[in-house]
Motif scaffolding. Structure first.
Motif, mmCIF file in Angstrom:
data_model
loop_
_atom_site.group_PDB
_atom_site.id
_atom_site.type_symbol
_atom_site.label_atom_id
_atom_site.label_comp_id
_atom_site.label_asym_id
_atom_site.label_seq_id
_atom_site.Cartn_x
_atom_site.Cartn_y
_atom_site.Cartn_z
ATOM 1 N N LEU A 105 0.714 -1.271 -0.027
ATOM 2 C CA LEU A 105 0.105 -0.106 -0.206
ATOM 3 C C LEU A 105 0.976 1.469 -0.019
ATOM 4 C CD1 LEU A 105 -2.754 -1.403 2.761
ATOM 5 C CD2 LEU A 105 -2.644 -0.741 0.352
ATOM 6 N N ALA A 106 1.503 1.212 0.937
ATOM 7 C CA ALA A 106 2.143 2.139 1.047
ATOM 8 C C ALA A 106 3.693 2.625 -0.462
ATOM 9 C CB ALA A 106 3.693 2.336 2.236
ATOM 10 N N PRO A 107 3.927 1.808 -0.549
ATOM 11 C CA PRO A 107 4.544 2.174 -2.110
ATOM 12 C C PRO A 107 4.299 2.469 -3.490
ATOM 13 C CG PRO A 107 5.595 -0.445 -1.174
ATOM 14 C CD PRO A 107 4.142 0.138 -0.060
ATOM 15 N N LEU A 108 2.651 2.374 -3.445
ATOM 16 C CA LEU A 108 1.458 2.646 -4.450
ATOM 17 C C LEU A 108 1.484 4.000 -4.090
ATOM 18 C CD1 LEU A 108 -0.281 1.986 -7.203
ATOM 19 C CD2 LEU A 108 -1.703 1.277 -5.524
ATOM 20 N N GLY A 109 1.251 4.958 -3.292
ATOM 21 C CA GLY A 109 1.220 6.217 -3.352
ATOM 22 C C GLY A 109 2.155 6.372 -2.964
#
Length: 297
Positions: A105-109
């Motif tokens: 999730l964090a990498p996508l943002g």
């Protein structure tokens, strides 16, 4: 125990062996002393958020606020994974929640924040040339290929869960942090290779990227099911594994991974649709980016 008065619960001759446990340092991960203050892992996250905001303000072309929101959302997810969830990392469910946040999730943002493009906008020419040389490096082309990035992401998680690495990381805080760093780096690389708006020379076409996403999703789901079925024996090396907790972690991995992969698919097709809808603007942007990337002298 009162000072100067022997404790009747301690046998004679063993008073010197009695230790006040309240004087010991706080423990983390299998009996090791904590590496530092609980807030210390949050410091790099704050640096990423503040540094990005300062760069966005300096961009004279006017930086897209949607990119800023995406980057800050990624930083917020990182803060949750490294802050409130950090004390729960010894629990399999807490560890799996951290994996989903750090690796998916964090990498996508962060990727949708387009930090490389922002850096190319505000950095001086020598720094832009160094970035261009890095983007043109053959090694980066190899690891940034969607198939390679999928293997690093899903394969890295399999390596942790199917080998004694998980048990070793629970005993050694430094290794534990290294595993988390791998989750984040591999997840960022995978999201960038599929849907990143930043320049990526020799990025393959849509079919290859969709195939890599489907392959990674299938591998992630198969690993979750295998962990659920072998919860009594996996991960190996644990002295007292909690089978019920690992089954719950496998379910979290299965369903949470579906949500994260769906969001990544939405980002992938949204990027593809935007480029198809406005090809002229996309070509102009790509030409400017390629011009920066190819200036290595």
């Amino acid at each position: 125990m009162t000072a100067g008065v022997p404790d009747p619960a301690v046998p004679p001759g063993h008073a010197a062996d009695a230790v006040d446990l309240s004087l010991l340092p706080p423990l983390a991960h299998g009996g090791h002393a904590a590496d530092g203050p609980d807030w210390l892992p949050l410091l790099p996250v704050a640096v990423l958020a503040v540094g990005y905001l300062l760069a966005a303000v300096r961009d004279r072309r006017g930086w897209d606020h949607r990119r800023t929101v995406a980057w800050l959302a990624g930083c917020a997810v990182l803060a949750v994974a490294l802050g409130p969830l950090a004390p729960l990392s010894d629990d399999p469910r807490g560890h799996m929640a951290q994996h989903l946040l750090l690796g998916m999730l964090a990498p996508l943002g962060l990727v949708l924040g387009a930090p490389v493009t922002l850096l190319l906008h505000v950095a001086p020419p020598p720094a832009r040339r160094r970035v261009g040389r890095l983007l043109r490096a053959r090694g980066l082309h190899l690891i940034a290929h969607p198939v390679t990035a999928a293997l690093l992401s899903t394969g890295g998680l399999a390596l942790v869960l199917l080998t004694p690495l998980y048990a070793a990381a629970e005993r050694q805080p430094t290794l534990h942090h290294a595993v988390h760093l791998h989750y984040l780096a591999a997840g960022y690389l995978f999201a960038w290779s599929l849907a990143g708006p930043d320049p990526a020379p020799r990025r393959p076409g849509l079919a290859v990227r969709v195939g890599a996403l489907l392959g990674a999703s299938a591998g992630h789901a198969a690993l979750a099911k295998y962990l659920y079925a072998r919860a009594g024996t996996l991960p190996p090396g644990l002295t007292d594994p909690d089978a019920a907790a690992f089954r719950s972690a496998a379910q979290l991995m299965y369903y949470g991974g579906d949500v994260a992969e769906l969001l990544l698919a939405v980002a992938l097709f949204a990027t593809w649709y935007h480029r198809r809808r406005s090809p002229r603007a996309t070509r102009r942007l790509a030409s400017r980016q390629d011009a920066v990337v190819t200036r290595t002298s």
